[in-house]
Design a protein around this motif. Structure first.
Motif, PDB file in Angstrom:
ATOM      1  N   LEU A 351      -3.311   5.404  -9.362  1.00 25.54           N
ATOM      2  CA  LEU A 351      -2.926   3.799  -9.302  1.00 25.54           C
ATOM      3  C   LEU A 351      -3.906   2.815  -8.661  1.00 25.54           C
ATOM      4  O   LEU A 351      -4.251   1.878  -9.363  1.00 25.54           O
ATOM      5  CB  LEU A 351      -1.994   2.864  -8.090  1.00 25.54           C
ATOM      6  CG  LEU A 351      -0.303   4.134  -7.818  1.00 25.54           C
ATOM      7  CD1 LEU A 351       0.423   3.458  -7.043  1.00 25.54           C
ATOM      8  CD2 LEU A 351      -0.106   3.445  -9.698  1.00 25.54           C
ATOM      9  N   LEU A 353      -6.081   1.908  -6.080  1.00 25.66           N
ATOM     10  CA  LEU A 353      -5.864   0.822  -4.944  1.00 25.66           C
ATOM     11  C   LEU A 353      -6.487   1.359  -4.057  1.00 25.66           C
ATOM     12  O   LEU A 353      -6.415   2.552  -3.791  1.00 25.66           O
ATOM     13  CB  LEU A 353      -4.488   0.559  -4.385  1.00 25.66           C
ATOM     14  CG  LEU A 353      -2.664   0.388  -5.384  1.00 25.66           C
ATOM     15  CD1 LEU A 353      -1.534   0.667  -5.307  1.00 25.66           C
ATOM     16  CD2 LEU A 353      -3.450  -1.278  -6.542  1.00 25.66           C
ATOM     17  N   VAL A 358      -2.742   1.135  -0.338  1.00 20.49           N
ATOM     18  CA  VAL A 358      -1.672   2.606   0.188  1.00 20.49           C
ATOM     19  C   VAL A 358      -1.395   2.018   1.926  1.00 20.49           C
ATOM     20  O   VAL A 358      -0.070   2.993   1.589  1.00 20.49           O
ATOM     21  CB  VAL A 358      -2.651   3.995   0.298  1.00 20.49           C
ATOM     22  CG1 VAL A 358      -2.515   4.866   0.636  1.00 20.49           C
ATOM     23  CG2 VAL A 358      -3.284   3.992  -1.559  1.00 20.49           C
ATOM     24  N   THR A 369       2.255   7.584  -1.096  1.00 24.38           N
ATOM     25  CA  THR A 369       1.499   7.776  -1.804  1.00 24.38           C
ATOM     26  C   THR A 369       0.040   8.718  -1.465  1.00 24.38           C
ATOM     27  O   THR A 369       0.142   8.809   0.371  1.00 24.38           O
ATOM     28  CB  THR A 369       0.390   6.724  -2.329  1.00 24.38           C
ATOM     29  OG1 THR A 369      -0.691   6.254  -1.655  1.00 24.38           O
ATOM     30  CG2 THR A 369       1.540   6.384  -3.308  1.00 24.38           C
ATOM     31  N   ASP A 372      -5.606   8.543  -2.085  1.00 25.29           N
ATOM     32  CA  ASP A 372      -6.867   7.850  -2.735  1.00 25.29           C
ATOM     33  C   ASP A 372      -5.777   7.278  -3.943  1.00 25.29           C
ATOM     34  O   ASP A 372      -6.104   6.580  -4.345  1.00 25.29           O
ATOM     35  CB  ASP A 372      -7.357   8.844  -3.707  1.00 25.29           C
ATOM     36  CG  ASP A 372      -6.587  10.344  -4.026  1.00 25.29           C
ATOM     37  OD1 ASP A 372      -4.639   9.981  -3.132  1.00 25.29           O
ATOM     38  OD2 ASP A 372      -7.123  11.061  -4.229  1.00 25.29           O
ATOM     39  N   SER A 373      -4.557   6.945  -3.352  1.00 23.65           N
ATOM     40  CA  SER A 373      -3.722   6.606  -4.339  1.00 23.65           C
ATOM     41  C   SER A 373      -2.680   7.035  -5.209  1.00 23.65           C
ATOM     42  O   SER A 373      -2.343   6.670  -6.342  1.00 23.65           O
ATOM     43  CB  SER A 373      -3.681   4.905  -4.936  1.00 23.65           C
ATOM     44  OG  SER A 373      -4.614   5.051  -5.661  1.00 23.65           O
ATOM     45  N   ILE A 392       4.595  -1.320  -5.724  1.00 23.77           N
ATOM     46  CA  ILE A 392       3.539  -1.062  -5.832  1.00 23.77           C
ATOM     47  C   ILE A 392       2.697  -3.014  -6.789  1.00 23.77           C
ATOM     48  O   ILE A 392       1.674  -3.462  -6.617  1.00 23.77           O
ATOM     49  CB  ILE A 392       3.075  -0.515  -7.457  1.00 23.77           C
ATOM     50  CG1 ILE A 392       3.486   0.836  -7.243  1.00 23.77           C
ATOM     51  CG2 ILE A 392       2.140  -0.442  -8.286  1.00 23.77           C
ATOM     52  CD1 ILE A 392       3.970   2.043  -7.892  1.00 23.77           C
ATOM     53  N   SER A 396      -0.628  -4.665  -5.281  1.00 27.48           N
ATOM     54  CA  SER A 396      -1.770  -4.620  -6.375  1.00 27.48           C
ATOM     55  C   SER A 396      -2.042  -6.669  -6.571  1.00 27.48           C
ATOM     56  O   SER A 396      -2.832  -6.747  -7.553  1.00 27.48           O
ATOM     57  CB  SER A 396      -1.441  -4.153  -7.933  1.00 27.48           C
ATOM     58  OG  SER A 396      -0.471  -3.281  -7.714  1.00 27.48           O
TER      59      SER A 396
END
Ligand code: LMR
Length: 398
Positions: A351, A353, A358, A369, A372-373, A392, A396
């Motif tokens: 992602l 992010l 996360v 997740t 590390d996204s 998400i 975001s």
């Protein structure tokens, strides 16, 4: 002695599963460790695997050791699966294959082989790469360095930068490549990039080390191995780690293989003798069950066809999940920020992010997740897509 040891923090990826298990929420979604789940949320035992197990159980009369190189029909099948049955390297007898303890066991054996050779001291890995690649390589005493691969914020493969960086490597450098379904990004080189990679590696004297852990889950059994097949045609040496965890659903059976494509048959024979000695020093003898299942499926056209069908169905389902998630995210956020999810292949996408987002996904939305996204799209049953997209989008936006 033991009191002199320093504690090691838990593996960050495997810790996601523990955190998920500890979460009492009924709405929690586990998109951490890479396992496929079906529409009911379970990781199924493929039909052909079940049938093969029953046949084996009925027939098996002994638990005596299998030979040091493992199950030979299994190894032959794995070579043909990876290279296609008529590959020139197979015809020339330049290929040798040893059963390993999962794909990770294969990575480790290859890493030890490299260190033993004294020739290949540095391994270049993609940035980013699977969280366990660097520990496995460094654990075997090899130095690692990164090559540019993916723009995490933009969701784009950095093919030109990768090629440019590899062109500057010393001859003899080993380059770890993901055969398909790049983990963690889902972004694979295009066929033209593989051609350029093969030309460049040959010209610069670089040694490809291909991790093919998801064959069949990206674009198809042949398409997912096309880059590897090209390298094995064009280059004198290719090292390969194969895994049956995902495409055969044999995760816990720990079955994979090391495949070495050598410059000529004699070098392949020598490599096999070294691999057998390394395996003997590590764990002595290989396990039986997983490789026996794969060999049983390979020996029976009906089982083989059924396995391929189920694999095709899994892949279609994952690609459908990719499309649904992208659509849901477009619905939430407008624009095309996460459209790359739909265009990528295999189980994962990233992602992009930051860690705080996360963490919010977990603590506020119960969506787990990788740190590390990285999102295990194959872990979605499908029912949670709207909620996952909303979560998400929520983390975001801010
Ligand atoms: C993953 O990347 O999630 C899988 O390959 C499982 C693992 O061992 O990390």
């Amino acid at each position: 002695m033991l009191q002199t040891l320093k504690p090691v923090p838990p593996d960050a990826l495997l810790a996601v599963t523990e955190a998920f298990r500890a979460d009492p929420s009924r709405d929690k979604v586990d998109l951490g460790v890479g396992v496929y789940r079906d529409a009911t949320g379970i990781t199924p035992v493929p039909r052909a695997v079940r049938a093969a197990e029953q046949k084996l159980l009925a027939r098996q009369t002994s638990k005596a050791y299998v030979g040091q190189g493992g199950n030979r029909p299994f190894a032959t099948f794995m070579e043909k699966l990876a290279l296609g049955s008529n590959h020139p390297a197979l015809r020339d007898g330049r290929v040798t294959t040893l059963q390993s303890v999962g794909g990770t066991g294969a990575l480790r054996l290859v890493a030890e082989l490299m260190r033993l050779s004294g020739y290949a001291r540095e391994v270049r890995v993609s940035n980013p790469t699977w969280a366990n690649h660097i520990p496995v390589l460094q654990g075997a005493g090899l130095a690692t360095a990164a090559y540019p691969y993916y723009d995490i914020a933009g969701g784009q493969l950095l093919a030109d930068r990768m090629l440019e960086a590899l062109d500057a490597c010393e001859p003899g450098t080993v380059v770890l490549l993901h055969g398909s379904c790049h983990n963690p990004t889902g972004a694979d080189p295009h066929p033209g990039h593989w051609t350029e990679l093969a030309e460049l590696m040959d010209r610069r004297g670089l040694i490809p080390f291909v991790d093919l852990a998801y064959q069949g889950l990206g674009r198809g059994l042949d398409a997912d191995a096309a880059g590897l097949r090209l390298l094995c045609e064009r280059l004198p040496e290719v090292l390969v780690a194969l895994s049956c965890s995902k495409n055969f659903g044999l995760y816990r059976e720990r079955v994979g293989a090391v495949m070495c494509v050598a410059e000529h048959a004699a070098a392949a024979t020598t490599a096999m003798s070294q691999l057998q000695a390394l395996a003997r020093r590590n764990y002595s003898m290989p396990p039986d069950h997983g490789a026996a299942i794969v060999a049983e499926i390979a020996s029976d056209q009906a089982l083989l066809g059924d396995w391929q069908q189920e694999l095709d169905d899994m892949r279609d389902r994952v690609n459908g999940l990719r499309r649904s998630l992208s659509t849901a995210l477009r619905g939430e956020l407008g624009g095309g920020r996460f459209d790359f999810i739909e265009q990528q292949a295999g189980m994962f996408s990233m992602l992009g992010l930051p860690p705080a987002a996360v963490e919010r996904l977990r603590s506020e939305h119960h969506v787990y997740t990788a740190p590390d996204s990285r999102l295990n799209i194959a872990g979605l049953s499908g029912k949670e897509i709207a909620a996952v997209a909303a979560a998400i989008a929520a983390v975001s936006r801010d």
